[in-house]
Design a protein around this motif. Sequence first.
Motif, PDB file in Angstrom:
ATOM      1  N   GLU A  63       0.931  -1.230   0.163  1.00  0.00           N
ATOM      2  CA  GLU A  63       0.085   0.173  -0.002  1.00  0.00           C
ATOM      3  C   GLU A  63       0.975   1.379   0.122  1.00  0.00           C
ATOM      4  O   GLU A  63       0.608   2.321  -0.660  1.00  0.00           O
ATOM      5  N   GLN A  65       3.817   1.208  -1.144  1.00  0.00           N
ATOM      6  CA  GLN A  65       4.598   1.426  -2.523  1.00  0.00           C
ATOM      7  C   GLN A  65       3.528   2.226  -3.588  1.00  0.00           C
ATOM      8  O   GLN A  65       3.838   2.700  -4.403  1.00  0.00           O
ATOM      9  N   GLN A  66       2.257   1.689  -3.389  1.00  0.00           N
ATOM     10  CA  GLN A  66       1.234   2.216  -4.330  1.00  0.00           C
ATOM     11  C   GLN A  66       1.301   4.147  -4.187  1.00  0.00           C
ATOM     12  O   GLN A  66       1.186   4.621  -4.983  1.00  0.00           O
ATOM     13  N   ALA A  67       1.499   4.281  -2.802  1.00  0.00           N
ATOM     14  CA  ALA A  67       1.501   5.642  -2.555  1.00  0.00           C
ATOM     15  C   ALA A  67       2.547   6.414  -3.170  1.00  0.00           C
ATOM     16  O   ALA A  67       2.547   7.281  -3.548  1.00  0.00           O
ATOM     17  N   TYR A  68       3.773   5.691  -3.067  1.00  0.00           N
ATOM     18  CA  TYR A  68       4.947   6.126  -3.623  1.00  0.00           C
ATOM     19  C   TYR A  68       4.768   6.318  -4.912  1.00  0.00           C
ATOM     20  O   TYR A  68       5.237   7.357  -5.612  1.00  0.00           O
ATOM     21  N   ARG A  69       4.248   5.458  -5.752  1.00  0.00           N
ATOM     22  CA  ARG A  69       4.195   5.515  -7.214  1.00  0.00           C
ATOM     23  C   ARG A  69       3.040   6.679  -7.598  1.00  0.00           C
ATOM     24  O   ARG A  69       3.382   7.624  -8.589  1.00  0.00           O
ATOM     25  N   HIS A  70       1.763   6.623  -6.674  1.00  0.00           N
ATOM     26  CA  HIS A  70       0.999   7.779  -6.878  1.00  0.00           C
ATOM     27  C   HIS A  70       1.394   9.117  -6.930  1.00  0.00           C
ATOM     28  O   HIS A  70       1.209  10.102  -7.636  1.00  0.00           O
ATOM     29  N   HIS A  71       2.248   9.329  -5.711  1.00  0.00           N
ATOM     30  CA  HIS A  71       2.638  10.767  -5.442  1.00  0.00           C
ATOM     31  C   HIS A  71       3.791  11.105  -6.355  1.00  0.00           C
ATOM     32  O   HIS A  71       3.991  12.395  -6.700  1.00  0.00           O
ATOM     33  N   ALA A  72       4.559  10.199  -7.111  1.00  0.00           N
ATOM     34  CA  ALA A  72       5.563  10.401  -8.206  1.00  0.00           C
ATOM     35  C   ALA A  72       4.965  10.910  -9.352  1.00  0.00           C
ATOM     36  O   ALA A  72       5.160  12.008  -9.730  1.00  0.00           O
ATOM     37  N   LEU A  73       3.804  10.171  -9.768  1.00  0.00           N
ATOM     38  CA  LEU A  73       3.088  10.987 -10.965  1.00  0.00           C
ATOM     39  C   LEU A  73       2.348  12.263 -10.629  1.00  0.00           C
ATOM     40  O   LEU A  73       2.466  13.127 -11.257  1.00  0.00           O
TER      41      LEU A  73
ATOM     42  N   LEU B  17       1.731  11.126 -19.704  1.00  0.00           N
ATOM     43  CA  LEU B  17       2.743  11.657 -18.730  1.00  0.00           C
ATOM     44  C   LEU B  17       3.591  10.352 -18.455  1.00  0.00           C
ATOM     45  O   LEU B  17       3.098   9.670 -17.752  1.00  0.00           O
ATOM     46  N   GLU B  19       6.798   8.532 -16.114  1.00  0.00           N
ATOM     47  CA  GLU B  19       7.890   8.962 -15.231  1.00  0.00           C
ATOM     48  C   GLU B  19       8.572   7.600 -14.902  1.00  0.00           C
ATOM     49  O   GLU B  19       8.034   6.655 -14.880  1.00  0.00           O
ATOM     50  N   LEU B  21      10.668   5.430 -12.705  1.00  0.00           N
ATOM     51  CA  LEU B  21      10.958   5.492 -10.958  1.00  0.00           C
ATOM     52  C   LEU B  21      11.649   4.160 -10.802  1.00  0.00           C
ATOM     53  O   LEU B  21      11.033   3.059 -10.653  1.00  0.00           O
ATOM     54  N   LEU B  26       6.211   4.796 -14.636  1.00  0.00           N
ATOM     55  CA  LEU B  26       4.867   4.967 -14.413  1.00  0.00           C
ATOM     56  C   LEU B  26       3.989   5.850 -15.706  1.00  0.00           C
ATOM     57  O   LEU B  26       4.981   6.606 -16.430  1.00  0.00           O
ATOM     58  N   TYR B  28       0.674   8.011 -16.620  1.00  0.00           N
ATOM     59  CA  TYR B  28      -0.662   8.779 -16.585  1.00  0.00           C
ATOM     60  C   TYR B  28      -1.159   8.940 -17.555  1.00  0.00           C
ATOM     61  O   TYR B  28      -0.564   9.571 -18.524  1.00  0.00           O
ATOM     62  N   ILE B 126      -2.321   1.774 -11.109  1.00  0.00           N
ATOM     63  CA  ILE B 126      -1.779   2.527  -9.868  1.00  0.00           C
ATOM     64  C   ILE B 126      -3.112   3.195  -9.458  1.00  0.00           C
ATOM     65  O   ILE B 126      -3.887   4.100  -9.884  1.00  0.00           O
ATOM     66  N   VAL B 127      -3.370   2.835  -7.994  1.00  0.00           N
ATOM     67  CA  VAL B 127      -4.754   3.525  -7.368  1.00  0.00           C
ATOM     68  C   VAL B 127      -4.346   4.424  -6.385  1.00  0.00           C
ATOM     69  O   VAL B 127      -3.214   4.317  -5.750  1.00  0.00           O
ATOM     70  N   PRO B 129      -3.977   5.962  -3.161  1.00  0.00           N
ATOM     71  CA  PRO B 129      -3.994   5.168  -1.680  1.00  0.00           C
ATOM     72  C   PRO B 129      -5.239   5.576  -1.113  1.00  0.00           C
ATOM     73  O   PRO B 129      -5.921   6.717  -1.134  1.00  0.00           O
TER      74      PRO B 129
END
Lengths: 347, 178
Positions: A63, A65-73, B17, B19, B21, B26, B28, B126-127, B129
């Motif tokens: 979970e 890690q998903q936040a890490y990816r989400h925030h990167a984008l 977009l 990225e 990582l 990633l 988007y 990617i969902v 959080p």
Amino acid sequence: MRRRGELIAAALAGAWRPDPGTVSLGPNELRLVTPALLRTGAGALGWWRLRNSTLRDDPAALELQQAYRHHALQSALYEERLAQIVAALRDGGIEPLIARGAAAARLYPERGLRPYGDVDVWVRPDSHTAAARAVAALPRLAWLVDLHRRFRHLTRDWDELYERSETPQIGGETVRILGPEDHLGLMCLHMLYHGACRPLWLCDIGAALESLPAGFDWEYCLTGDSRHRRWITCAIGMAHRLLGARLPDPVGSAADRLPRWLLPAVLREWGRSKHYMQSPSMAFSLRHPAYAVEALRLRWPNPILATVGVGGSFDELPRLPFQLAECVSRATQFLAGLPGQPRYKAN
Amino acid sequence: MSHDNSKLPLARREGLLVEELGDETLVYDRESHEAHCLNRSAALVWRHCDGTTTVPDMVSLLQQELDIPADESMVWLALDRVEKAQLLRAPPTPARPGIDYSRRAVIRTLGRAGGIALVVPVVTSIVAPRAAHAQSCITRDQCEEGPAPPCSGLPICNRPGDCCMQVDVDQCEADDCP
């Protein structure tokens, strides 16, 4: 057994470093802190901290890690938008200053580690109306901008802030941000005015402390009211004692002398599942009495918020009088029908 | 052997977009507002979907860059995954009949190599959080269309004095800030 606040501190210790070292959490402890890390925007940092540990395959870690990816984008998108906002303001002859979110994110090894949900933009008071118009003309971006006309927590005048500001590249645009001394002071005071309720803000201070430029002027940073100076050194001490931030020599001894109530107050705050910024309004609670008890409970100010709210000192005196005074002050404002700006808005 | 370029896979580039990582890519999608995470092999295939690179060329690239015994089934699996994520402009020509490019078949092929899980092409969504309340203000729409109460209490952007508040048992609206 460690409590949730202590576990959050353990999970985020040194998390702003390129190599934050090993994390001292067990699987159950990780599961206990994960919701709080996610809720407070520190999920990516949580992942960064444990990405090389044996916990990395735990469902809770995934979970994070998903936040890490989400925030990167999200950060990549916001940097683009920030550049567009700054360009639009400059087209209108306004030079904005950026601080906190996007400016703080620069202090981390990867920009997505420090998410932000809006762009805090400061403009000179006499440019505010024009800036608001320029922002309103950006229909797809206006919602993102939190436009401020003054730095509530800084006492310096605009010319001085501009003179000492820096102009790094963010999102492909040269952006003006506060100078490091002013920015560190602002981050410390902003965190205290919010009762240190988000651990991410203390990580910002840790990241700033460990990336101070050569020639950082401590005397300038701590100039001014002695109470403010003490608040700032205490915030620095909190980053050191709770998250392991390295203390710079000039403030080492002062920052390491903290009142006994301070660290427990932070850990208690971090351990709460909700803080005052997430509570229903009193106006709503009065219309729906079922929520009133919770609203009042959440509004009971923690010792940090109460102390800075009434302009008190960080000393060893009991905090209850400050908390009562802060409550009375708020209740008076509310009853007078003059709630004004929310306390945590810096406009 | 000649190839009809019009049938070679072509990646979408516009409206995305991208990225990098770590080992992941990633993506988007600004149109659908969906986000995807491509692992190394899926990203490698996707990056070479330029309308000129053939499937056998991609096999060679995978073998060279990832040092694995890749075959066409692995490339087809990657193409299938990126197509499902709507990251291709021109869908690839269907695989030759008889090529089994199921995940299981690819794992069987790679079984002889180590680190299988890392190289089987994977595209995951990617969902956001569960509770990534990283922001200090939200829009009115986000407030009113957001998750059910309890609401966050966050200020509404550009509406001083308004916060996202619970106004009824199952409803959030912009209301007076606390």
